[in-house]
Design an enzyme around this catalytic site. Sequence first.
Site, PDB file in Angstrom:
ATOM      1  N   CYS A 186       1.073  -1.194   0.210  1.00 20.09           N
ATOM      2  CA  CYS A 186       0.092  -0.247  -0.184  1.00 20.09           C
ATOM      3  C   CYS A 186       0.859   1.212  -0.277  1.00 20.09           C
ATOM      4  CB  CYS A 186      -0.259   0.013   1.628  1.00 20.09           C
ATOM      5  SG  CYS A 186      -0.223  -0.462   2.622  1.00 20.09           S
ATOM      6  N   HIS A 237      -3.879   8.946   2.826  1.00 18.79           N
ATOM      7  CA  HIS A 237      -4.351   7.704   2.821  1.00 18.79           C
ATOM      8  C   HIS A 237      -5.886   7.319   2.990  1.00 18.79           C
ATOM      9  CE1 HIS A 237      -4.337   2.996   4.114  1.00 18.79           C
ATOM     10  NE2 HIS A 237      -3.180   3.034   3.139  1.00 18.79           N
TER      11      HIS A 237
END
Length: 631
Positions: free
Chosen positions: A26, A553
């Site tokens: 990620c 995020h």
Amino acid sequence: MKYENLAKDIVQNIGGEENITNLIHCATRLRFNLKDNRLPDKEKLKSLEGVLSVVESGGQFQVVIGNDVAHVYQEIVKTTKFGTGNSVSADADQPKEKILSRIFAVISGSLSPLLPAMAGAGILKAFLTLFTTFGWVSAESGTYLILAAAANAVFYFLPIFLGVTAATKFGANPYVGGVIGAALMEPNFTGLLANGDTPSFLGIPVVLMDYSSTVFPVFIAIWIFSYVEKYLKKIIHKELQTFLVPLLSLAFIVPLTAMIFGPFGVYIGNAIADAINYLMGISGLLTGAVIGGLIFFLVVFGLHWGIIPIVLANLTKGTDPILAMWAASNFAMAGVALGVFLKSREKTLKSIAGSSTLSLLLAGVSEPTVYGILLRYKRTIPYVIIAGAIGGAINGGFHTYATAFVFQNIFSIGAFEPVSYYLIGIAAAMGIGLVLTVLFGYQDKKAVSVTEASAEAPAVEVQAVPAKASSNPTGGAPILRKEVLLSPLTGAVKSLTEVPDPAFAEGAMGKGVAIVPSVGQAVSPVNGTIGTILKSGHAVILLSESGAAILIHIGINTVQLKGQYFTPRVKVGDQVREGDLLIEFDLEKIKEAGYNPITPIIISNTGDYLDVIETTSSSVTAQDKLLTLVV
């Protein structure tokens, strides 16, 4: 940083290439699925230059790298058999998460949304105890009764709230889950208990229980409900699901809960609580020393969530001894954090230590200290064990107990009895932790400074220019400058400590703020350049014209959606202006898929700034003022 060497060291210390079944990344971390989670050498991994932390969560072994994660990932896939792509070994079998991990994940995910309400209500109960003790308020007065209602409601109606949160965690309809919990509190049902008779359902006798404040019966009921709902959705026509699925679920689950799940859950909770109380009866001193000294390790591994239902089970009977013994560990950590604050001359570490001390003393939240200090400076861990064991032994030996569920902090002292012995226990724990840290220090040869850790995470793809203070033409001190970042999202503003992910919550990735979005669009908070945008579309790193590296995020663990529900509107290298659309995302679909949409906005190069100041607003719209960077 040499990414090739780091990638090689990570693979070697994670158990070798043959131990990896799947790998994705990620915005900040490598996410491994491993054949054997016992093989990785966590200490060596954490000591590697470029590794910020190691986290085991959700059945994954996660190595937190920071903004350089894409480079390290590429080196791993280049130097291993897996080849390229965002998923390593796409046809590899995903290992099933261990049962114990799943249990604790459910408990954590179900209780954590309720903890702020429970903590606030618990402190209110503590204040009410103090007020009545000193005669400031009569227990029969309207003032007391109204405040008592506010303090007791979340605990009395806990089955309802847990029905909602547990159903959300299991991926079932949260409102039907809430109704299942509410059925156990409904007057017709509780009236059966008041009558004293043994009722029956379709001729089957029902063992009645008082389900107020209970935890385990709801977990069991909602777990079964989640499977029933999925099955019903498979066999019932879509046009009829809206009313038939809830109808059949309620008609099936509520009676089964009353006859089987509820009594079974109550017996489990009572048995565990009785076992701990039995140990207390044998030796409160020893039990207190064990809990006070070792509960730190449960917090590190997230296993402390499993104790909360036991605490609540104890409190349904009136009092609980565990919170008092647990408090010694919290105050021991506060003493260590205060000691680091007093001894450290490093600005960033001093800031972390000071905020960690306040977090423990004012809120009873230990994670900032655990991840920001103790796991970084392991020399301090024995201090916490020794101080916590001594304080816990004092509280256990004098049989102190909690009268309400509270976070153990200075505001909740009134919730413990006898208060004088409790004060001696926590004061001893904090004092010993402070003295040991001041006398013997916190650094060791393997310790990596916070500043160095921050410096190891430069911006990805595009080199950030470190911001500098302006020179004073008169020759005096540098003139401070400020850079204002606008909000990329519309929604509720939250502290990073509320993000259910240690790497963000404990500041390992840098300072910033979090937003729970109410609109599925992320826009640019600055004029700058896109440094990285992940293929999954859930995260973007951009660089402002003045050098700030900003990570946005969207959601927690949303990389697992593999791009579903996310539509990036920019690519690496694009120049953007304030308010330009970066990412569109389907907020409702993300939540329906069971993912928390809370979005950290992180300044990755925090070390280049004197301070990162959050907005004081509780909510923002896109392009409102969000962060101020002081240079």
